[in-house]
Write a protein that holds these residues in place. Structure first.
Motif, PDB file in Angstrom:
ATOM      1  N   ALA A 196      -8.551   0.063   7.372  1.00 52.47           N
ATOM      2  CA  ALA A 196      -7.157  -0.057   6.940  1.00 52.47           C
ATOM      3  C   ALA A 196      -6.386   1.226   7.244  1.00 52.47           C
ATOM      4  O   ALA A 196      -5.221   1.173   7.672  1.00 52.47           O
ATOM      5  CB  ALA A 196      -7.101  -0.368   5.444  1.00 52.47           C
ATOM      6  N   LYS A 197      -7.026   2.380   7.051  1.00 53.22           N
ATOM      7  CA  LYS A 197      -6.363   3.650   7.338  1.00 53.22           C
ATOM      8  C   LYS A 197      -5.973   3.749   8.805  1.00 53.22           C
ATOM      9  O   LYS A 197      -4.867   4.188   9.144  1.00 53.22           O
ATOM     10  CB  LYS A 197      -7.279   4.818   6.964  1.00 53.22           C
ATOM     11  N   TRP A 200      -2.789   1.503   9.493  1.00 49.82           N
ATOM     12  CA  TRP A 200      -1.468   1.970   9.073  1.00 49.82           C
ATOM     13  C   TRP A 200      -1.106   3.344   9.660  1.00 49.82           C
ATOM     14  O   TRP A 200       0.061   3.649   9.839  1.00 49.82           O
ATOM     15  CB  TRP A 200      -1.304   1.943   7.564  1.00 49.82           C
ATOM     16  N   MET A 203       0.365   2.443  12.995  1.00 50.50           N
ATOM     17  CA  MET A 203       1.522   1.544  12.998  1.00 50.50           C
ATOM     18  C   MET A 203       2.699   2.051  12.174  1.00 50.50           C
ATOM     19  O   MET A 203       3.837   1.601  12.387  1.00 50.50           O
ATOM     20  CB  MET A 203       1.101   0.161  12.479  1.00 50.50           C
ATOM     21  N   LEU A 204       2.468   2.977  11.238  1.00 49.47           N
ATOM     22  CA  LEU A 204       3.534   3.398  10.327  1.00 49.47           C
ATOM     23  C   LEU A 204       3.931   4.850  10.572  1.00 49.47           C
ATOM     24  O   LEU A 204       3.172   5.625  11.169  1.00 49.47           O
ATOM     25  CB  LEU A 204       3.063   3.241   8.873  1.00 49.47           C
ATOM     26  N   THR A 208       4.794   7.839   5.580  1.00 51.55           N
ATOM     27  CA  THR A 208       4.315   6.638   4.895  1.00 51.55           C
ATOM     28  C   THR A 208       2.795   6.547   4.957  1.00 51.55           C
ATOM     29  O   THR A 208       2.138   6.224   3.967  1.00 51.55           O
ATOM     30  CB  THR A 208       4.935   5.381   5.536  1.00 51.55           C
ATOM     31  N   ALA A 209       2.248   6.839   6.137  1.00 54.85           N
ATOM     32  CA  ALA A 209       0.794   6.788   6.290  1.00 54.85           C
ATOM     33  C   ALA A 209       0.113   7.821   5.396  1.00 54.85           C
ATOM     34  O   ALA A 209      -0.934   7.547   4.796  1.00 54.85           O
ATOM     35  CB  ALA A 209       0.413   7.024   7.750  1.00 54.85           C
ATOM     36  N   LEU A 212       0.082   6.519   1.835  1.00 52.96           N
ATOM     37  CA  LEU A 212      -0.952   5.488   1.675  1.00 52.96           C
ATOM     38  C   LEU A 212      -2.344   6.111   1.662  1.00 52.96           C
ATOM     39  O   LEU A 212      -3.222   5.678   0.907  1.00 52.96           O
ATOM     40  CB  LEU A 212      -0.850   4.472   2.811  1.00 52.96           C
ATOM     41  N   ASN A 213      -2.570   7.136   2.466  1.00 56.69           N
ATOM     42  CA  ASN A 213      -3.876   7.797   2.499  1.00 56.69           C
ATOM     43  C   ASN A 213      -4.217   8.468   1.171  1.00 56.69           C
ATOM     44  O   ASN A 213      -5.391   8.675   0.858  1.00 56.69           O
ATOM     45  CB  ASN A 213      -3.904   8.837   3.616  1.00 56.69           C
TER      46      ASN A 213
END
Length: 251
Positions: A196-197, A200, A203-204, A208-209, A212-213
């Protein structure tokens, strides 16, 4: 992982033959302070995650580069480790892992690339590597699953009696099965997080990434701990039912 170790310890409480384990050793292996767990979780959320994100955001707003902001964010886990040391006179493992990931990611990036996105991809590689290691511990190359040793560390009070009690549980098939099952789920969970990391991060936007991390790994860990508690309690109840059935079974 504290909750995981304690819950797994309870999973074999009802295993037939469990009465052979001295009561003092059972008690030693089942000590679990809910208040301490909550405080530890709060420290992790506030320092390792919250402060890291805050410092990163402030640094970016003040004109720092992505690489510099990422480095500044290391102050979060450093202060978290300091708080844990003041409380228990020991270094917090969670903070060490987070700090190590930051340092290793930066070191690899400085050596091989100046793209800040590579920093986040290194997080994924490290997470995936941890997942592979956990799953590898299920093979004959390892004497026992990795989560068994984590349970022995965090599911007892640290005394020799507690460790002896935990090790004595390995004789029960349901306990061995539960340790292998828990190890497998945690390994797969970390591999899924790593994938998943990568998605994103590629892609992001970097900000933002990065966010999320910091947040998603904590969510996944809490989810894995919650599942482990549920699974361990179910295993324990099944063991208690088997023990009760064996007690009333006619000779």
């Amino acid at each position: 992982m504290v909750a995981e170790g304690d819950s797994v310890a309870k999973s074999s409480a009802g295993e037939p033959g469990d009465q052979a384990v001295p009561t003092s050793e059972k008690r030693a292996g089942k000590r679990w302070d809910a208040r301490e767990m909550v405080i530890g979780l709060v420290i992790t959320v506030v320092f390792d995650v919250g402060l890291s994100i805050a410092v990163f955001s402030v640094a970016k707003n003040m004109g720092a580069s992505d690489l510099a902001a990422y480095l500044y964010s290391a102050i979060g886990p450093v202060l978290g480790m300091a708080a844990e040391f003041i409380r228990h006179r020991r270094i917090d493992i969670v903070g060490v892992v987070i700090l190590a990931i930051i340092v290793l990611s930066v070191a690899v990036t400085v050596i091989g690339s100046d793209d800040p996105t590579v920093l986040l991809l290194k997080d994924s590689a490290l997470t995936g590597g941890l997942g592979v290691l956990i799953l590898a511990s299920l093979t004959p190359l390892f004497r026992r699953p990795l989560m068994y040793y984590m349970g022995r560390k965090f599911g007892t009070d640290g005394t020799e009696a507690g460790a002896t009690w935990w090790e004595s549980l390995w004789q029960y098939p349901s306990f061995r099965h539960s340790q292998r099952m828990i190890t497998g789920v945690w390994g797969i969970g970390y591999l899924a997080e790593a994938v998943a990391k990568v998605i994103w991060v590629l892609m992001l936007p970097f900000d933002t990434a990065y966010l999320l991390n910091q947040v998603v790994p904590l969510v996944i860990t809490v989810a894995l701990m919650g599942w482990t508690i549920w699974y361990a309690n179910r295993t324990r109840r099944a063991g208690e039912q088997r023990a009760a059935a064996a007690a009333v079974r006619p000779e």
